[in-house]
Structures are given as C-alpha cells and as structure tokens.
Design a protein around this motif. Structure first.
Motif, short mmCIF file in Angstrom:
data_model
loop_
_atom_site.label_atom_id
_atom_site.label_comp_id
_atom_site.label_asym_id
_atom_site.label_seq_id
_atom_site.Cartn_x
_atom_site.Cartn_y
_atom_site.Cartn_z
N LEU A 6 0.81 -1.37 0.07
CA LEU A 6 -0.29 0.24 0.16
C LEU A 6 1.02 1.09 0.13
O LEU A 6 0.78 2.38 -0.76
N LEU A 30 -5.51 6.94 3.43
CA LEU A 30 -6.86 5.63 3.49
C LEU A 30 -7.95 6.39 4.55
O LEU A 30 -8.82 5.10 4.37
N TRP A 43 -8.44 1.72 5.97
CA TRP A 43 -7.66 2.08 7.37
C TRP A 43 -7.52 0.92 7.99
O TRP A 43 -6.48 0.17 8.40
N ILE A 54 -8.52 3.25 -2.63
CA ILE A 54 -7.05 3.20 -2.77
C ILE A 54 -6.63 3.89 -4.23
O ILE A 54 -5.57 5.08 -3.92
N ALA A 104 -7.79 7.33 -3.00
CA ALA A 104 -6.02 8.12 -2.25
C ALA A 104 -5.03 8.73 -2.46
O ALA A 104 -4.43 9.86 -1.85
#
Length: 602
Positions: A476, A500, A506, A534, A537
């Motif tokens: 990640l 996240l 998270w 993702i 983010a």
C-alpha cells in the motif's frame, strides 16, 4: 470496455499537421536527425574513444609492417645490433594494440551509455504527456520494443557508426601516405581498390540488406506483441481453446523475422567476401608494382644507401603485408554504414511514437522537472474553480468532436455528475480536462485559461482517477507514496494513513499488515471497491484541487455502490471539486449538479 474501445479508436499521430507529403517527410527527417543528435555524446566525451581507436589501428598496421620487416631482415643474418630496435618496436606495438583497443572500448562505451541514460530520461519525459490517448494505437509489445530495443539500438550510433568511421578513416589515410613514401604506384592502386570495394560493398549491402533491416525493426515489435498477447491472456486463451491459434501467430512472426535476419546476414557475408577478395587482390597488385623497384643491392652496414626510388627486400615484404591489415581496418567502414541504416530505422520508430520537440536543442530535456516547487502549487484565484463553456474534445490529428458541447461552472467543494450512455464520450471529456486530448471552447481553472498552462501544471490541478487505475505489485505504501507531488521520498506515512482513513481503508489495512499490505499484480489481492478507494487516496495525496472519478462503481456490487460513492465524495471534502462520470444511476442527494452527454453526430 468503454475505455478500451476509446483507446483503440485513437488515430495515428501525425508528425506535422496540415502539411503536404513532402513537407511531412522533411519534417520527419528533421526530427530523426534531432533524435540522432540527442543519442550522440558530446564530441569532447567521444574524443578519447576516437583517439584510442586510431592509435589501436595504427599499432596494428605498424605491428604487421615491423614484423614483416624484422623477419625478412633477420633472414639476411645481419649483426644483432641492427635488429634490437625492431624487436623492441614489435613488442611495443603488440602490447599497445591491445591496450589502446581496451581503452577505446572503455571510453567509447562509457560515453555512449552515459548518453543512453539521458536519452531514456528524455524519451520518457516526451512519452509521459502522450499517455494514454496518443499511444493508444500502438500495441503493447510493439511499444515495449520501441522503448527498449530501439532505444538500445541508438547506442550503435556513436559506438558502431561515428567512432569506426572516424578512427578507421584516419588510420587508412595515414597508411596510404606511408605507403606512398615507399611506392607511390602501390599507394594509388591500394587506394583505388579500397574505393572499389567500398562502392561494391555499399551497393551489395543496399540491395540485399536495406529492406530486410528496415522490416526487421517492425517485425521485432510484431513478435513482441504476439508474445505479450499470448502470455498476458494465456488463461483466457486456454479457457476458449484459442491458445493454439495465438501460438501460431507467434511462430509466424518469428519465421518472418528469421527470414529477414537471414537476408541481412547474407548481405553482410557478401560484403565480407568482397573485402577478402579486395585484400588478396591488393597484395598481388602491390607486390607486382613494387617488384620493379626492388634493388639488387642489400644494405650491410651504416652509411649504405639505396638508389633513389628503390626499395630492398624487407620493405617489399612490409608493403606486401600491410594491405592485409588495411583491409581489416577498412572493413569497419561498410559495417558502420550498415549499422547506420539500423540506427536510422530505430530512430524513426522512436520518433513515430514520441516526436522530438522543435526549437533549441535540449528543449526536450526540460519539462516536468523544470518547474519550480512554487509553481507546483495551484494558485487560488477568485471565481469558479472549474469553468467550461461549449467544451468539446477531438482526437489528435482530427477536427471531428467526440461528443456534443458541454458547459458547467463549479465552485470549490461542489460536485458534478456527467452522465450518458456508453460511448457518448464521457471518458473523452475527462481526457480533455486533463490534457490528454485537444479541446475547443472555453476551459478555465481558478480563472486561468487551461490553454496557457503546461501539461504538468494542468495535471497538478486536475487529477483523473480512471475506472481501472493501475495498481503495482507492491505494498500500500509503495502504491500511494509516489503520488505526492513534493519531496524525493514521496508522501510520509502520516499522510498516507490520513488518506486511507479518508477513503475508509485504514481499518481494513490494520487488519492485514498496515502499510505493508500487498495488493498483488494489477490489484488481484483486493476487491474492485478497495482498488477504487486506493486510486482515490492517490488523488487526495496528489494535492489536486479537481478530482475526476471515472465510473468509480463499475466493479462494485449495486447494493454497495451508494455507500462507496458517499465515502469517495466525502473523502474529497469541502476543499476539492469533484467531477463524477457514470452511466449508472446515482442517488440525487449525493449530487449537486448534473449534465447529460450525448454522442456527437457521425
């Protein structure tokens, strides 16, 4: 599927728009010359290699000449004192030939590989603004071959073209001058034979290998593309029993490449045969012309002089063997000319995908890295964050718009839904907003005209989060840190964790390995919704003030689509403007503005 069709429809890029065929050809040749100039190291860095190459060639000529002279003179059994200097010279030139050859290879390759590193950086800097729309017509394997093998082939330009031509030419001229000192007629005949062999070798090479080498460059890309399709889609091909037909395409491409390579090798072999025949003829003719100059007298001591225009036996032996070495060195010139054609073909293939910018040399090395950190931060201006009016996009090289004009005005923190049927041009509009495609109409960001912004500045302000955002086979942290626009290390762990949390990942990451959680190749270890989070983010870490979400719920169960959209729009917060693209229904309470896009008339 919509975006794959969109990319497949991209027309071939043109080198110079709105020009005639002759002008395009000249413009293309000019760009190829600029590409070759970029591949050549500076003359200062090439000078040691050229000098060492010339010294190595001269050492080879002097070695064969002194060896012949020493052996013939020793057969006359003179006092050993007269042979001492010759023995030392033979040893010195035998060693210096190898030493200078090593230094020539070391210095020339060092300069070439340093230039290759700069060339790769320059090429990727030119490719980056073209992806993905303007590279869509090129298949994966062919594009990889151009970026890797064709770029590597440009190393031959300084190493196998320029350096051999210069150093071998210098050695041949000096040898002809030395031969003329002893026998002008032999020097003239040797020069004439060299010219004849050069013309014959060039003609043979051009007739037999030119077309083959030009086809070889394209066939390498075709073979690589067939292999890439076979490997990447092997599971699907096996499932539908189509692996055999794809494997047959690989065999066919390999067979064609092998045939063209054999034709090029046949031409190279004939050139080598012509050089060998010319070398033998040169020995016979030089000896024939030098024999009348042979003096019957033999110098036996100090002060003895040959009659003017005469030579003795050792000099005759030296003249007989020197042509062998001269032709061996001269062989580098036809080979360099053949290598030149291969380099030109590779340079042309590179220019086709990434044209060299015109203007002062070195402009192409500037770009993304030339902007100062201050210019990387979007400047807030009063008024709308995003304002478009009669906005249409078109493919590069085409004047036909992809969709009907669209207009909207968004303030900070507002969002907009662009909806419409599949194929209406929603993704094309998104590509136009980030500068992948050319646009017409009014397009302003923070009051600035987008046409006056560089591609790098535009993409710092507007971030496109694609439907199938690429995830690297890593952690990640690795998939998110690079998105940060400042600092060589990318985003910090605190910034990554904050992003996240904003997208609701998270807690999931903590249940795995935290930031060390692996996502797998192409995100195979995460779900479609997690992959989309993702990607968002990344957009948050980029610092862009405008986020474009392209079909964020395409790979999500319909029951979870509303929850995902709520999280993604909430993650953007009140400081970012969001443009959402979707052909699926979106709840009314999540959207502030709506626009419907319809396909442009054919």
């Amino acid at each position: 599927m919509q975006r794959s069709r969109l990319r497949a429809a991209v027309p071939a890029p043109v080198v110079a728009e709105d020009l005639g065929a002759a002008e395009i050809s000249e413009a293309f040749r000019s760009q190829v010359r600029r590409q070759l100039a970029a591949a050549r190291p500076s003359w200062r860095s090439m000078a040691p290699g050229i000098a060492f190459g010339a010294l190595s060639g001269l050492s080879a000529v002097l070695l064969i000449g002194l060896s012949a002279y020493l052996i013939t003179r020793a057969a006359e059994q003179p006092p050993i004192l007269y042979l001492g200097l010759l023995v030392v010279g033979v040893r010195a030139f035998a060693l210096s030939r190898a030493v200078f050859r090593y230094l020539e290879r070391l210095s020339s390759h060092d300069a070439a590989f340093r230039a290759l590193g700069e060339l790769r950086g320059s090429l990727f800097a030119r490719l980056e603004p073209l992806a993905p729309a303007r590279l869509g017509r090129h298949r994966r394997g062919d594009l990889l071959t151009r970026v890797v093998e064709d770029v590597d082939a440009l190393v031959d330009w300084p190493v196998r073209v320029i350096q051999p031509l210069v150093s071998s030419g210098v050695v041949v001229l000096l040898t002809l001058a030395a031969t003329a000192y002893f026998s002008p007629a032999a020097a003239v005949v040797l020069a004439a034979l060299l010219a004849v062999v050069l013309l014959c070798g060039t003609a043979i090479s051009a007739s037999l290998t030119e077309k083959a080498e030009r086809r070889t460059a394209g066939l390498r890309g075709r073979l690589a593309d067939a292999v890439a399709d076979l490997v990447a889609d092997l599971d699907v091909l096996v499932a539908f029993d189509a692996a055999g037909s794809q494997l047959e395409k690989v065999r066919s491409a390999d067979a064609q490449l092998r045939r063209e390579a054999l034709r090029a090798s046949a031409g190279t072999g004939l050139v080598a045969a012509a050089l060998a025949a010319g070398s033998g003829a040169a020995v016979v003719l030089v000896v024939t012309l030098a024999l009348p100059q042979l003096s019957a007298s033999t110098p036996l001591g100090p002060g003895f002089a040959l009659p003017p225009g005469s030579i003795d036996g050792p000099v005759l032996a030296m003249l007989a063997l020197v042509p062998l070495t001269v032709f061996e060195l001269f062989a580098a010139i036809p080979l360099a000319w053949t290598a030149r054609r291969r380099v030109l073909a590779s340079a042309a293939r590179i220019v086709e995908i990434a044209p060299v910018p015109t203007g002062p040399a070195g402009d192409e090395l500037q770009g993304a890295d030339s902007a100062s950190p201050a210019s990387a931060r979007p400047v807030r201006a009063p008024g709308a964050v995003l304002e478009v009016n009669d906005f249409t996009v078109s493919w590069h090289g085409s004047c036909t718009p992809v969709s009907r004009p669209v207009s909207f005005r968004l303030e900070q923190g507002e969002n907009l839904l662009l909806t419409g049927p599949s194929g209406a041009g929603k993704t094309a509009v998104a590509y136009g907003l980030v500068g992948f495609l050319s646009h017409s109409g009014t397009y302003r960001i923070h009051g600035k005209d987008a046409a006056g912004l560089s591609e790098q500045e535009l993409r710092r302000m507007v971030c496109l989060i694609e439907q199938d955002a690429h995830l690297f086979d890593g952690t990640l942290r690795a998939n998110l840190a690079f998105a940060h626009p400042h600092g060589p290390e990318g985003a910090s762990d605190e910034e990554i964790i904050e992003s996240l949390r904003a997208v609701g990942l998270w807690d999931w990451a903590c249940s795995r390995a935290g930031l060390e959680t692996r996502v797998g190749m192409f995100g195979e270890l995460v779900s479609g919704g997690q992959a989309q989070r993702i990607a968002v983010a990344r957009g948050l870490l980029s610092g862009a003030q405008v986020l474009i979400l392209d079909e964020p719920t395409a790979h999500v169960d319909p029951a979870a689509a509303e929850s995902l959209l709520l999280q993604l729009l909430s993650a953007a917060g009140d400081s970012r403007t969001v443009v959402l693209l979707s052909h699926l229904p979106v709840p009314e309470h999540l959207i502030q503005h709506r626009r419907r896009i319809t396909p442009a008339p054919a």
